[in-house]
Write an enzyme that holds these catalytic residues in place. Structure first.
Site, PDB file in Angstrom:
ATOM      1  N   CYS A   5     -47.171  17.451   0.451  1.00 16.61           N
ATOM      2  CA  CYS A   5     -46.970  17.463   1.907  1.00 16.61           C
ATOM      3  C   CYS A   5     -48.226  17.890   2.661  1.00 16.61           C
ATOM      4  CB  CYS A   5     -45.802  18.361   2.272  1.00 16.61           C
ATOM      5  SG  CYS A   5     -45.705  19.854   1.333  1.00 16.61           S
ATOM      6  N   HIS A  42     -45.618  22.345   8.355  1.00 23.05           N
ATOM      7  CA  HIS A  42     -46.881  22.949   7.914  1.00 23.05           C
ATOM      8  C   HIS A  42     -47.940  22.785   9.001  1.00 23.05           C
ATOM      9  CE1 HIS A  42     -45.076  23.419   4.100  1.00 23.05           C
ATOM     10  NE2 HIS A  42     -45.658  22.444   3.401  1.00 23.05           N
ATOM     11  N   SER A  97     -24.136  18.790 -10.175  1.00 21.20           N
ATOM     12  CA  SER A  97     -23.773  18.221  -8.853  1.00 21.20           C
ATOM     13  C   SER A  97     -23.008  16.906  -8.975  1.00 21.20           C
ATOM     14  CB  SER A  97     -25.033  18.001  -8.022  1.00 21.20           C
ATOM     15  OG  SER A  97     -25.677  19.236  -7.799  1.00 21.20           O
ATOM     16  N   ARG A 132     -49.195  12.487  -9.827  1.00 23.23           N
ATOM     17  CA  ARG A 132     -50.193  12.268  -8.774  1.00 23.23           C
ATOM     18  C   ARG A 132     -51.620  12.101  -9.305  1.00 23.23           C
ATOM     19  NH1 ARG A 132     -47.854  17.144  -5.113  1.00 23.23           N
ATOM     20  NH2 ARG A 132     -46.055  16.070  -4.226  1.00 23.23           N
ATOM     21  N   VAL A 180     -35.158  17.919   0.517  1.00 21.66           N
ATOM     22  CA  VAL A 180     -35.881  16.663   0.787  1.00 21.66           C
ATOM     23  C   VAL A 180     -34.939  15.476   0.627  1.00 21.66           C
ATOM     24  CG1 VAL A 180     -37.760  15.139   0.029  1.00 21.66           C
ATOM     25  CG2 VAL A 180     -38.136  17.610   0.163  1.00 21.66           C
TER      26      VAL A 180
END
Ligand code: 2RA
Length: 329
Positions: free
Chosen positions: A126, A234, A38, A97, A12
């Site tokens: 999503c 999706h 990273s 959320r 993403v």
């Protein structure tokens, strides 16, 4: 705008950078952020290489906006630290959320709830985003009573490991498994873990997030979420019962005139949405719009969207655009 992209090296995160560039977001400084392993890697943005930094370094750099796509645990721990430093966080994970103090936003539907005080903003799941994008204008017109949704979810929703599993299975190689079962030549009726009620977290996100975004707990929602060996996006088969009757052509017209929706609906020309053609696009595609002849005031439709774009990165960038446009950051 000084923008931090947290999870910049993930699937993403990579799409996030593409969308920011495509939409000419006013980035004056980009801060790619990832886990310690990273740090030091480089990501490219608008033709320039940027070194990935760690979380605390990014907090100390005091970005205007930080767009997170780094999992719920990272969001739970680090979003408050970014917010305390004055950064507005837009979080793609499920961490915030359903928090009653946090806004859950699809800009075309409810961006107006946002204020300067919102320092952690939740990006919906999503599969919820593409569903509510289609339900919102119809709810306004016909008053939704109940929604039954079956999803056919891309393996990109699980991440790189799942894409690798499918590629290995396709090539007949036994590699690392993202799922309990093979996904090649198979469907798996489980997205995320099971809750005590026998539904998966993914299915309950569709229930809970839909009610929160549409701000209506009277809407009954039930879902079945299925993982399918597809990468482009999706798909969802949706059955909606309204309080009031409707004309199918009027439904098509309402959706056609809704920003962010493309109607692809003509069975005479075999025109309907498919993930192969939705991939890489930012719209939500709707087709197979037809009356449910088994009961009054009820509609069937088919919804497809690129889950990495409108389902995640694009929706988050649109929230950022709204914040900038309305001087909320
Ligand atoms: C999935 N919606 O598809 C979830 C998380 N991206 O697995």
């Amino acid at each position: 705008m000084k923008i931090a992209v947290v999870g910049a090296t993930g699937m993403v995160g990579e799409v996030m950078l593409k969308v920011l560039a495509e939409r000419n977001f006013p980035v004056t400084e980009l801060i790619p952020v990832a886990s310690e392993k990273s740090v030091g890697k480089e990501v490219e943005y608008m033709g320039k290489a940027y070194k990935v930094v760690g979380m605390q370094t990014a907090v100390d750099m005091k970005a205007d906006i930080a767009i997170f796509s780094a999992g719920g645990d990272t969001s739970k721990e680090w979003a408050p630290k970014f917010a305390a430093a004055g950064t507005t966080v837009i979080d793609n994970s499920s961490a915030w959320r359903m928090d009653p103090t946090k806004k859950l936003v699809v800009p075309e539907i409810n961006a107006s709830v946002l204020t300067k005080e919102d320092k952690i903003i939740a990006n919906p799941n999503c599969s919820t985003i593409q569903l509510v994008m289609t339900l919102a204008p119809l709810h306004k017109k016909y008053d939704i009573k109940r929604v039954i949704v079956s999803t056919y979810q891309s393996i990109t929703g699980t991440g790189v490991k799942a894409v690798k599993q499918l590629e290995n299975e396709y090539a007949g190689i036994q590699g690392e498994m993202a799922y309990k079962y093979p996904i090649h030549r198979n469907l798996i009726p489980q997205c995320d873990v099971f809750e005590d009620n026998g539904y998966t977290k993914e299915e309950m996100k569709l229930v809970r997030e839909t009610q929160k975004i549409l701000d209506d707990r009277t809407i009954a929602v039930t879902a079945t979420a299925v993982r399918v060996p597809v990468v482009g996006g999706h798909s969802e088969a949706v059955n909606v019962e309204f309080e009031n009757d409707f004309e199918v052509n009027e439904v098509r017209s309402i959706l056609h005139h809704t920003s962010g929706i493309t109607v692809q609906d003509n069975i005479d020309t075999f025109t309907f949405p498919m993930p192969l053609y939705a991939e890489g696009k930012n719209d939500v595609f709707v087709g197979r719009i037809r009356r449910d002849e088994s009961q009054p005031n009820t509609l069937n439709m088919w919804i497809v969207a690129d889950n990495l774009r409108k389902g995640a990165a694009t929706n988050a960038v649109q929230i950022a655009e709204y914040l900038v446009e309305h001087k909320l950051v």
